[in-house]
Design a protein around this motif. Structure first.
Motif, mmCIF file in Angstrom:
data_model
loop_
_atom_site.group_PDB
_atom_site.id
_atom_site.type_symbol
_atom_site.label_atom_id
_atom_site.label_comp_id
_atom_site.label_asym_id
_atom_site.label_seq_id
_atom_site.Cartn_x
_atom_site.Cartn_y
_atom_site.Cartn_z
ATOM 1 N N ALA A 277 -21.081 5.809 21.458
ATOM 2 C CA ALA A 277 -22.405 5.969 20.857
ATOM 3 C C ALA A 277 -22.798 7.435 20.914
ATOM 4 O O ALA A 277 -22.459 8.141 21.869
ATOM 5 C CB ALA A 277 -23.439 5.119 21.594
ATOM 6 N N ALA A 278 -23.483 7.905 19.874
ATOM 7 C CA ALA A 278 -23.970 9.284 19.824
ATOM 8 C C ALA A 278 -25.429 9.262 19.416
ATOM 9 O O ALA A 278 -25.819 8.524 18.502
ATOM 10 C CB ALA A 278 -23.157 10.109 18.830
ATOM 11 N N GLY B 240 -25.476 -0.715 28.416
ATOM 12 C CA GLY B 240 -24.565 -0.505 27.302
ATOM 13 C C GLY B 240 -24.608 0.932 26.819
ATOM 14 O O GLY B 240 -25.489 1.718 27.195
ATOM 15 N N PHE B 241 -23.669 1.280 25.950
ATOM 16 C CA PHE B 241 -23.557 2.668 25.512
ATOM 17 C C PHE B 241 -24.755 3.120 24.685
ATOM 18 O O PHE B 241 -25.258 4.238 24.855
ATOM 19 C CB PHE B 241 -22.261 2.873 24.732
ATOM 20 N N GLY B 242 -25.227 2.270 23.759
ATOM 21 C CA GLY B 242 -26.395 2.641 22.965
ATOM 22 C C GLY B 242 -27.624 2.827 23.826
ATOM 23 O O GLY B 242 -28.386 3.794 23.670
ATOM 24 N N ALA B 243 -27.844 1.911 24.757
ATOM 25 C CA ALA B 243 -28.977 2.030 25.670
ATOM 26 C C ALA B 243 -28.850 3.261 26.550
ATOM 27 O O ALA B 243 -29.842 3.925 26.872
ATOM 28 C CB ALA B 243 -29.091 0.770 26.534
ATOM 29 N N ALA B 244 -27.620 3.593 26.936
ATOM 30 C CA ALA B 244 -27.399 4.764 27.779
ATOM 31 C C ALA B 244 -27.813 6.039 27.062
ATOM 32 O O ALA B 244 -28.484 6.911 27.635
ATOM 33 C CB ALA B 244 -25.931 4.845 28.188
ATOM 34 N N VAL B 245 -27.415 6.171 25.804
ATOM 35 C CA VAL B 245 -27.813 7.346 25.025
ATOM 36 C C VAL B 245 -29.326 7.422 24.924
ATOM 37 O O VAL B 245 -29.926 8.498 25.063
ATOM 38 C CB VAL B 245 -27.168 7.294 23.622
ATOM 39 N N ALA B 246 -29.970 6.277 24.692
ATOM 40 C CA ALA B 246 -31.427 6.269 24.573
ATOM 41 C C ALA B 246 -32.107 6.671 25.873
ATOM 42 O O ALA B 246 -32.995 7.533 25.893
ATOM 43 C CB ALA B 246 -31.901 4.880 24.135
ATOM 44 N N MET B 247 -31.692 6.071 26.972
ATOM 45 C CA MET B 247 -32.364 6.343 28.235
ATOM 46 C C MET B 247 -32.043 7.734 28.771
ATOM 47 O O MET B 247 -32.835 8.329 29.502
ATOM 48 C CB MET B 247 -31.990 5.284 29.269
ATOM 49 N N ASN B 248 -30.897 8.274 28.408
ATOM 50 C CA ASN B 248 -30.518 9.594 28.890
ATOM 51 C C ASN B 248 -31.474 10.669 28.391
ATOM 52 O O ASN B 248 -31.681 11.686 29.067
ATOM 53 C CB ASN B 248 -29.090 9.921 28.446
ATOM 54 N N GLU C 27 -25.111 14.670 22.275
ATOM 55 C CA GLU C 27 -25.395 13.563 23.188
ATOM 56 C C GLU C 27 -24.479 12.374 22.887
ATOM 57 O O GLU C 27 -24.513 11.827 21.780
ATOM 58 C CB GLU C 27 -26.852 13.172 22.967
ATOM 59 N N VAL C 28 -23.638 12.004 23.845
ATOM 60 C CA VAL C 28 -22.745 10.863 23.639
ATOM 61 C C VAL C 28 -22.643 10.030 24.904
ATOM 62 O O VAL C 28 -22.864 10.506 26.015
ATOM 63 C CB VAL C 28 -21.313 11.305 23.218
ATOM 64 N N ALA C 29 -22.296 8.772 24.691
ATOM 65 C CA ALA C 29 -21.915 7.881 25.790
ATOM 66 C C ALA C 29 -20.569 7.281 25.420
ATOM 67 O O ALA C 29 -20.305 6.983 24.253
ATOM 68 C CB ALA C 29 -22.952 6.784 25.990
ATOM 69 N N GLY C 30 -19.696 7.133 26.417
ATOM 70 C CA GLY C 30 -18.377 6.576 26.144
ATOM 71 C C GLY C 30 -17.550 6.528 27.412
ATOM 72 O O GLY C 30 -18.074 6.419 28.519
ATOM 73 N N VAL C 31 -16.237 6.634 27.231
ATOM 74 C CA VAL C 31 -15.289 6.506 28.341
ATOM 75 C C VAL C 31 -14.477 7.794 28.462
ATOM 76 O O VAL C 31 -13.946 8.297 27.461
ATOM 77 C CB VAL C 31 -14.340 5.308 28.117
ATOM 78 N N VAL C 32 -14.394 8.323 29.672
ATOM 79 C CA VAL C 32 -13.622 9.550 29.885
ATOM 80 C C VAL C 32 -12.151 9.270 29.605
ATOM 81 O O VAL C 32 -11.557 8.330 30.134
ATOM 82 C CB VAL C 32 -13.791 10.070 31.320
ATOM 83 N N GLU C 33 -11.555 10.125 28.785
ATOM 84 C CA GLU C 33 -10.191 9.906 28.305
ATOM 85 C C GLU C 33 -9.215 10.931 28.873
ATOM 86 O O GLU C 33 -8.024 10.645 29.058
ATOM 87 C CB GLU C 33 -10.209 9.990 26.778
#
Length: 322
Positions: A36-37, A117-125, A67-73
């Motif tokens: 999510a961005a 979740g990722f979308g919520a994380a972007v919002a709350m961040n 601004e992004v949420a995801g998984v470190v690769e």
């Protein structure tokens, strides 16, 4: 990787989906496979070539967003390998956020609670942290009558929820009947459409004198809200969605003993920065204390997301999903 790139300043249609090489993390950095961005209104202005405050017009071509949420690769030199596979969020992407992969300083990554979740994380961040920062500047309690402008927006929906939990009387103003209905669903004592003439009179008739205004709109709406404040009231200014910052007559505000508080200045100048506020916001989401409103668009529809944001045709935090 898939990325949305801008080659020419101008309308939202100038945002193009392209394939670019995956970014490589350098020393102290990590690459995140984005899920999510986040979008911000300021990015619609940058897209048009306008500098905004400390943000100059970007050099082209550019991938907008930070601004992004995801998984470190993958991680660069000096970053613990154990970070790979962690669910994270950051607001300091260095390679552009409108993309399937992004690089950011590892120190800026915040690990996500499992419940978020990722979308919520972007919002709350961002919106969540902003909300807690504004409440830090203007604490509210059961004795307050709170008016939230843009109450169907990302910050506005959280302010309404928080004020209700604090026991305050809450009036929420938003643009259009659908948004006003959403504000009512959030539990506001009064929800009004500020596109209708006389909305401020309705607030006064139902809610009486307002003690706190949270103003992310400015302009004439900000002025009307200011007029609803009783003696000793607080007007928190944190945005100018109308295109004009609210600036009251200083003598009048002093005569009415009204404090006009600079929300953005408080957030930017806050001791310790935003990290504590972000952690508090994510914790609130994990515990169900606050629920962010998120409106999602697929990454490929970034142009549509920009157009909707510009036309005020969105509710909550606008997020691109990957």
């Amino acid at each position: 990787m898939d990325a949305i790139r801008l080659h020419t300043y101008g309308p939202a249609a100038n945002l193009r989906l392209e394939t670019l090489p995956d970014p490589v993390p350098g020393p102290g950095e990590a690459r995140v496979a984005a899920r999510a961005a986040g979008l911000h209104f300021i990015e619609t202005l940058l897209r048009q070539g306008q500098g905004v405050g400390p943000h100059p017009a970007p050099e082209l071509p550019v991938v907008l967003g930070s601004e992004v949420a995801g998984v470190v690769e993958a991680v660069g030199e000096g970053v613990p390998a154990g970070l790979v596979g962690r669910r994270v969020v950051t607001a300091e992407v260095s390679t552009g956020g409108y993309a399937s992969h992004a690089v950011a300083p590892a120190a800026t990554l915040t690990e996500l609670p499992d419940q978020v979740g990722f979308g919520a994380a972007v919002a709350m961040n961002t919106t969540g942290a902003t909300t807690y920062g504004l409440l830090e500047l203007a604490p509210i309690g059961p004795e307050d009558v709170v008016l939230v402008l843009a109450a169907a927006g990302g910050v506005g929906t959280l302010l309404v929820q928080y004020a209700r939990r604090a026991g305050a009387t809450v009036a929420g103003a938003a643009g259009g009947p659908a948004k006003a209905a959403r504000v009512a669903e959030l539990g506001a004592d009064l929800a009004v459409d500020y596109l209708e003439a006389g909305w401020d009179k309705s607030v006064r008739e139902v809610s009486g004198e307002v003690t706190v205004v949270f103003d992310g709109v400015g302009g004439e709406l900000g002025r009307a809200a200011h007029g609803l404040l009783g003696r000793g009231g607080r007007h928190v200014v944190y945005g100018s969605a109308s295109g004009e910052w609210f600036r009251p007559d200083a003598a009048e505000a002093e005569a009415r003993d009204i404090a006009v508080l600079d929300g953005i200045g408080h957030l930017l100048g806050r001791d310790g920065g935003m990290a504590e506020l972000r952690a508090r916001a994510l914790e609130a989401a994990a515990e169900g204390v606050l629920t962010p409103a998120v409106q999602e668009f697929p990454l490929a529809e970034a142009a549509a997301a920009h157009a909707a944001l510009e036309s005020r045709d969105t509710m909550g935090k606008v997020v691109l999903t990957v």
